[in-house]
Design an enzyme around this catalytic site. Sequence first.
Site, PDB file in Angstrom:
ATOM      1  CG  HIS A  82      65.888  47.046  62.458  1.00  0.00           C
ATOM      2  ND1 HIS A  82      65.315  47.723  63.447  1.00  0.00           N
ATOM      3  CD2 HIS A  82      64.977  46.590  61.773  1.00  0.00           C
ATOM      4  CE1 HIS A  82      64.023  47.728  63.332  1.00  0.00           C
ATOM      5  NE2 HIS A  82      63.616  47.192  62.307  1.00  0.00           N
ATOM      6  CG  ASP A 161      59.131  56.198  61.369  1.00  0.00           C
ATOM      7  OD1 ASP A 161      58.755  55.628  60.665  1.00  0.00           O
ATOM      8  OD2 ASP A 161      59.187  55.643  62.503  1.00  0.00           O
ATOM      9  NE  ARG A 168      53.927  53.622  56.093  1.00  0.00           N
ATOM     10  CZ  ARG A 168      54.938  52.971  56.703  1.00  0.00           C
ATOM     11  NH1 ARG A 168      55.703  53.502  57.478  1.00  0.00           N
ATOM     12  NH2 ARG A 168      54.993  51.608  56.294  1.00  0.00           N
ATOM     13  CB  SER A 183      59.591  53.615  58.392  1.00  0.00           C
ATOM     14  OG  SER A 183      59.443  53.300  59.571  1.00  0.00           O
ATOM     15  CE  LYS A 187      61.789  53.503  62.806  1.00  0.00           C
ATOM     16  NZ  LYS A 187      60.465  52.810  62.953  1.00  0.00           N
TER      17      LYS A 187
END
Length: 432
Positions: A82, A161, A168, A183, A187
């Site tokens: 990621h 999320d 947010r 978050s 995922k």
Amino acid sequence: MRMVDIIAKKRDGGALSPEEIRFFIDGYVQGAIPDYQASALAMAIYFRDMTDAEIAELTRAMVASGETVDLSAIRGIKVDKHSTGGVGDTTTLVLAPLVASLGVPVAKMSGRGLGFTGGTLDKLESIAGFQVEQTTERFIDLVNRDKIAVIGQSSDLVPADKKLYALRDVTGSVESIPLIASSIMSKKIAAGADAIVLEVTTGRGAFMKNEKDAMRLAETMVRIGKRVGRETQAVITDMSQPLGRAIGNALEVREAIDTLKGQGPDDLRALVLALGSRMVLLAKKAETLEEAHRQLVNALDSGGAFDKFKQFIANQGGDPSVADHPEKLPQAKFQMELTAKNSGVVSEMAADEIGLAAMLLGAGRATKEERIDFAAGIVLHKKVGDPVASGESLATIHSDREKINDVIDKLYRTIKISDHAERPKLIRRIIT
Ligand code: URA
Ligand code: CA
């Protein structure tokens, strides 16, 4: 249990119990807890922080809020990667076939881009015929047979999320380490990762603007990963200027092809080797990092990674001949050179501004509905620290629009030439 008590407890600096965290996430997703209470808690977390035990529980509760992808039918250790994002970030297009060519299973779910340029899916779709929609069955078969498939993210993963992030975003609580860490990690876990390699970018083109915050986020995610049973490592990278030279979808596919052929920009190659060697190590396809690194260099130099790329494109319906004939990729009508107005050393190429210039050309979307112009973008011929002579080309602009004074003005304002500048160090730190 009452939500108001949970908010007050966090407001006063207390640590929430696993039951309280699950009560919040479950209630919020089901609609029993209203936005104003969730937003008050997010703000309390922003100011009061969370312990590792709380963040790990929050991550687990978020994973459990929706569907999870079961990759157990795929043999081997599934290592996901990621990145917190950047400009001209061509990494996945190179990394996925590269590590797959060493037998590491790459079962990747990717997203589309919002902002500067497209995401990995958009970039892949610039190859004629490429299909990002595949059935789960075919996805799993492809990874078992050829070690690689890249598909679109299922919209049913981590609904907590989606809801919380949107909240947010409009209530000033995005920049909270426990909320960002949970978050991102939720995922990756819901998408079936056994182990995770994170690239946390820092600088003007990144989510974390300074290295100290990037370190805190990376360290938190690495600790949380271990706590929830997913070996996690992080690489902190500089995103003060764009990565590589190409910014734009088809242009980045071309840059990825060059890099897979053992050519391509040095920074992209170095980053792919740093992230890839950690993926190979976590997948237990090498005993040491040095061995993993050697195997990857060999796969780039021998053509193994390049062949894997062609197989991957063909498997998903794309035209694999673009790998040998990149001129078949979408091409813009016009190519214009941005020439230096004076001599010196390039001292600044702010990644965010260059990303916005690429977006103005149509390489990225400002809203979810917008269409991307795959051919549009910018190829940099100079990077920070490079000497430049007056009149030399700094960049080539690719566009279907003939008049692009807005983009040219922006690039001239953004690219600074001085007497002296250091090359920024790309890989800042490693966190294991
Ligand atoms: N990226 C995410 O996926 N989540 C955050 O909270 C912030 C950045
Ligand atoms: Ca690039």
